[in-house]
Design an enzyme around this catalytic site. Structure first.
Site, PDB file in Angstrom:
ATOM      1  N   GLU A  20      -1.053   5.903   2.895  1.00 47.19           N
ATOM      2  CA  GLU A  20      -0.744   6.609   4.132  1.00 47.19           C
ATOM      3  C   GLU A  20       0.729   6.977   4.313  1.00 47.19           C
ATOM      4  O   GLU A  20       1.043   8.007   4.907  1.00 47.19           O
ATOM      5  CB  GLU A  20      -1.272   5.785   5.316  1.00 47.19           C
ATOM      6  CG  GLU A  20      -2.769   6.026   5.452  1.00 47.19           C
ATOM      7  CD  GLU A  20      -3.565   4.861   5.962  1.00 47.19           C
ATOM      8  OE1 GLU A  20      -3.542   3.816   5.286  1.00 47.19           O
ATOM      9  OE2 GLU A  20      -4.200   4.986   7.012  1.00 47.19           O
TER      10      GLU A  20
ATOM     11  N   GLY B 266       0.809  -1.223   0.000  1.00 44.87           N
ATOM     12  CA  GLY B 266       0.000   0.000   0.000  1.00 44.87           C
ATOM     13  C   GLY B 266       0.833   1.260   0.000  1.00 44.87           C
ATOM     14  O   GLY B 266       1.981   1.268   0.434  1.00 44.87           O
TER      15      GLY B 266
END
Ligand code: FES
Ligand code: FES
Lengths: 161, 775
Positions: free
Chosen positions: B736, B733
């Site tokens: 963030e 990912g």
């Protein structure tokens, strides 16, 4: 009252407290223009009113009698894309897309006034349009590409499909 | 290393969500495709496919929750408490009921207990007290404000200190601190580590409450058809909203359909049903009309979640050569009235190879609106403390801060000693350093030239100082099961990718389409991702924790491989060959080493309405492996020494997130994350008046987010390489990680510029001037 929106004439009766944004979204079903702050702080509701860009959330509909309004839906004929819209796609200038209609209208108005704005002029003209996704660098690139002041065409920028 | 579980049957697997570890029991998929390694020849994954919903977004055709219109739809407005603590003494809605357009009003006692709405007991300013629905929003709002509410006010606590004081007022009936507080996490022996240190520093850092400020507010439109409810909601988790609504209203999940097509940003605050959802659903049931309820901006800034403030007392011990011997954190976190214990500690345990680490986090509930996850929750706050302290330690040791990081590089997950699925942080350091020019040349640096006492007449030219700083990041990004996907090939060879996930503006529609097209050998133009509908799509989890690509991506790939296998079976019969001789590219199937081929459309045309349907699911995570995204950011700032205004000139970011599926989209997301981190560093801070217990800056004018004029030059670099251990797409990912190191990097650059450290963000002009004026 009568106003022209994206080239189409509308005869409407409005309440005296009705905003241009409400008229566009609720009555004319032009929901491209967004409401975010409702008090002139974010630019999501930016539309072009005659020669000016205005926050439609702060503009009373009655004040637009006889005026010509352009919204995101009027940037290009249906089914087509303006060079600026194409540049926004090519340069990934919309993440969530919620600020995008306001960004596009503000940017088109800038280009109408100034066909080849510098980066500084773009930043100054566009700093009333907030984007929480932080797409600003791509928006600048897209505007410069549409103005032809960025080297590299959309096709060159996009590899792959 | 990964141990391959057998297909079929259920196994436990560990999934990390925003720093919290969960063990889930999941089924093992029928087959797992071989990983796309760096050697795999990929044509669509890894390329800049234009965002597939961009045309909708640039034409205004994209429909967001606020754009949902239903026949006869009513509009609801929520009235909120103006006091932080007390009880509703009188509630008089008679006048409001008689106002034009008003259909219905919900007040104290009118909502099912499980919605937790409209209590008489008030525990924060902004708490919903009543809701009105009317023909127009204006009418609903006017009527809501015509309701007469009188409160018996009670003493309140809006600061951590007030909430934990011996004579503190009761913030929540069950107590002012959550049961887990104080939360201690420790390894090794910190006292011994500090004894062994040559240098020990202790510093205190403070971070503010940050507001998500998505441009689209929270909102829902609800409509009942008999006992079946449709909810259009701006959400990061359609299935979670469905579960929340079903539970709160006591209806079966199968009677609730949640739809989310487009949404205008979430950033962590839109992970379930909220007051607006329940209000719309309840009023829709009572009035037998569709009802839409959207937060206005004030409600959005007041009561839709936030990143909680922290105070972090950090002690670091190190040898002269920079080797860390101990890390100690003691933190206070006021959570607001509700939330989870998302404190700053995790990154202290995960970033560096230090044998002795101890964190103690104290949480308190306070009488302000509740916290919610906000992009990189905990790690963003923690990075400001840890990375700022590391920079101060480097100065103390007269070591280059990057050298200090390299010295303490963690070859294994320092917490559990697990190997990483991949860790190219050292490569990130190199890439960032060479792009940025690190270490910066000291000679002739303007910071020494310009540093002068604060005296000048108005005629002197502006005095500015340049400074540079850096900070690092780690974040758990493995994703995990459960997640399902289906791939359908229609008889004109157009392809539907069906997954019950959501696109927050992240680009998941595009990324999942790319994965499907790659696995199928299809032309990407023929592929469409269908997402955001609980009724018609298989389950996927919330889009949080940077998890969507790594969770849903493998399920999509498996579904596409399954569909391709079936397509090849059919084509082999038509081409008079066996499936193993076939390959596909650009929606054409070729018999290898021959000139025989068929397009997908020719095959599906012959199949008619025999539909090819591939099924996929996300397999378990590899056991005993840590899966993280890493990175470093370097910042250059200019500080006006007379006004204290900080301007960020450039940021170089280098991150390692495994394979990057779409570099252009990934770059957009990184830039956006950095800008949110910059806002956190420089401007963003919710202010609560301690005397009245109410938030003061609930508008976008008073709560500042970065504008186009604030944007620095940003360089985004990747340590690009497939992570074949994490999952078979090779991607981790990225959402963030970019927010995490930005603020401490900027703060370090400011310290470098002015020769004084500001240990509290945002670095407002007055804080910077205060540091300059300090002796
Ligand atoms: S909605 Fe009009 S300026 Fe924000
Ligand atoms: S693209 Fe999301 S707010 Fe601008």
């Amino acid at each position: 009252m009568r106003l022209t929106v994206n080239g189409r004439v509308h005869d409407v009766t409005v309440r005296d407290d009705e905003t241009l944004l409400e008229l566009l979204r609720e009555r004319l079903a032009l929901t491209g223009t967004k409401l975010t702050c409702d008090r002139g702080e974010c630019g999501a509701c930016t539309v072009q009113l005659d020669d000016a860009t205005v926050y439609s959330c702060l503009t009373l509909a009655v004040a637009c009698d006889g005026a010509a309004v352009r919204t995101v839906e009027g940037l290009a004929p249906p089914g087509t894309l303006s060079p600026l819209q194409q540049a926004f796609i090519a340069h990934d200038a919309a993440q969530c897309g919620y600020c995008t209609p306001g960004q596009l209208v503000a940017a088109q108005a800038l280009l109408d006034r100034n066909a080849s704005p510098t980066e500084e002029e773009i930043r100054a003209a566009m700093s009333g349009n907030l984007c929480r996704c932080g797409t600003y660098p791509k928006i600048v690139t897209a505007i410069r590409a549409a103005a032809g002041t960025e080297s590299g065409t959309a096709e060159e920028t996009i590899r792959g499909a | 290393m990964a141990r391959k579980p057998k297909a079929g049957g259920f196994v436990p697997t560990v999934v990390e969500v925003e720093g919290r570890t969960e063990t889930r029991i999941v089924e093992v998929p029928a087959f797992e495709p071989a990983p796309w390694t760096d050697q795999a020849s990929l044509h669509i994954v890894g390329t800049n496919v234009p965002r597939m919903d961009a045309a909708e977004k640039v034409t205004g055709r994209a429909r967001y929750t606020a754009d949902i219109e239903r026949p006869g739809m009513l509009h609801a407005y929520i009235l909120r408490s103006t006091v932080p603590r007390g009880a509703v003494r009188t509630f008089d809605a008679a006048a409001a009921r008689a106002m034009p357009g008003v259909f219905d009003i919900l007040g104290p006692g009118d909502a099912p207990a499980k919605t937790r709405l409209f209590h008489r007991d008030i525990t924060y300013a902004g708490q919903p007290v009543a809701a009105v629905c009317a023909t127009t929003l204006r009418e609903a709002r006017a009527a809501a404000h015509a309701i007469v509410v009188e409160y018996d006010t009670l003493p309140f606590a809006v600061t951590f200190a007030d909430a934990v004081a011996p004579d503190a007022p009761s913030v929540r009936p069950a107590g002012n601190t959550p049961a887990v507080s104080p939360l201690v996490i420790a390894r090794g022996d910190v006292d011994a580590g500090l004894q062994a240190a040559d240098v020990v520093i202790t510093r205190e850092y403070r971070t503010p409450v940050q507001l998500h400020t998505a441009l689209e507010p929270h909102g829902a439109a609800c409509e009942w058809d008999g006992d079946r409810l449709t909810v259009w909601e701006s959400t990061q988790g359609i299935f979670r909203v469905r579960a929340d609504v079903a539970r709160a209203l006591d209806v079966p999940q199968s009677n609730v359909r949640v739809i989310k097509d487009y949404m205008g940003g979430g950033f962590g605050a839109k992970n379930g049903a909220g007051a607006h959802t329940y209000v719309a659903a309840l009023l829709a049931r009572r009035t037998a009309r569709a009802v839409r309820c959207l937060n206005d901006r004030e409600a959005e800034q007041l009561d839709s979640g936030n990143r909680p403030a922290t105070v972090q007392r950090v002690t670091l011990g190190a040898k002269k050569n920079g080797t860390l011997t101990a890390i100690r954190l003691s933190a206070d976190v006021p959570l607001g009235i509700s939330g989870w214990e998302g404190g700053p500690a995790q990154i202290y345990h995960e970033m560096y190879a230090c044998p002795n680490v101890r964190s103690e986090e104290r949480f308190a509930y306070v009488n302000t609106s509740g916290m919610q996850a906000f992009r990189g929750p905990g790690y963003v706050e923690g990075a400001f403390g840890l990375e700022s302290a590391m920079n101060e330690l480097a100065r103390e040791l007269t070591l280059d801060p990057l050298a200090l990081r390299k010295k303490n590089f963690a070859k294994k997950d320092p917490r559990q000693g697990r190997p990483y699925s991949g860790n190219a942080l050292l490569e990130c350091y190199e890439k960032a350093a060479s792009a940025f020019g690190w270490p910066p040349a000291v000679d002739g640096s303007p910071l020494t030239v310009n540093r002068q006492p604060l005296t000048r007449s108005s005629s002197t030219p502006t005095r500015t100082a340049l400074g540079r700083g850096l900070a690092c990041q780690v974040w758990p990004t493995g994703g995990g099961p459960p997640s399902y996907a289906n791939v359908r090939i229609n008889n004109d060879a157009s392809i539907d990718v069906l997954a019950g996930t959501q696109d927050l503006g992240t680009g998941s529609r595009t990324v999942l389409s790319q994965i499907a097209a790659e696995a199928l050998g299809a032309n990407i133009a023929h592929v469409r991702a269908v997402i955001g509908d609980t009724q018609s799509l298989p389950y996927a989890g919330n889009s949080w924790g940077s998890m969507t690509t790594a969770s849903v991506g493998p399920a999509v790939r498996m579904a596409a491989e399954d569909a391709r296998r079936q397509l090849f079976d059919a084509a082999a019969a038509m081409l008079g060959t066996t499936p193993d001789t076939l390959e596909s590219r650009d929606s054409r199937i070729v018999v290898r080493d021959t000139d025989r081929s068929m397009t997908f459309a020719e095959v599906t045309g012959k199949l008619g309405n025999v539909m090819i349907q591939g099924k996929g699911s996300r397999g378990p995570n590899p056991a005993g492996v840590a899966i993280n995204t890493f990175g470093v950011q370097m910042a250059e700032v200019e500080v006006d020494l007379d006004t204290g205004v900080v301007r960020v000139l450039r940021i170089v970011a280098a991150h390692d997130a495994g394979r990057i599926i779409n570099p252009a989209l990934a770059e957009s997301q990184m830039q956006g994350g950095i800008l949110q981190g910059m806002g956190y560093a420089l401007f963003e801070e919710r202010i609560v008046d301690a005397r009245f217990g109410v938030a003061l800056n609930t508008s976008m004018h008073d709560y500042k987010i970065p504008t186009m004029a604030d944007v620095p030059e940003m360089t985004i670099l990747w340590a690009d390489g497939a992570d074949s251990t994490a999952n078979h797409t090779g991607a981790r990912g990225i959402a963030e990680p970019p927010v995490i190191p930005t603020a401490p990097a900027i703060a370090a650059a400011v310290a470098d510029a002015i020769g004084a450290v500001v240990r509290e963000i945002p670095l407002t002009p007055w804080r910077v001037l205060g540091a300059l004026a300090a002796p």
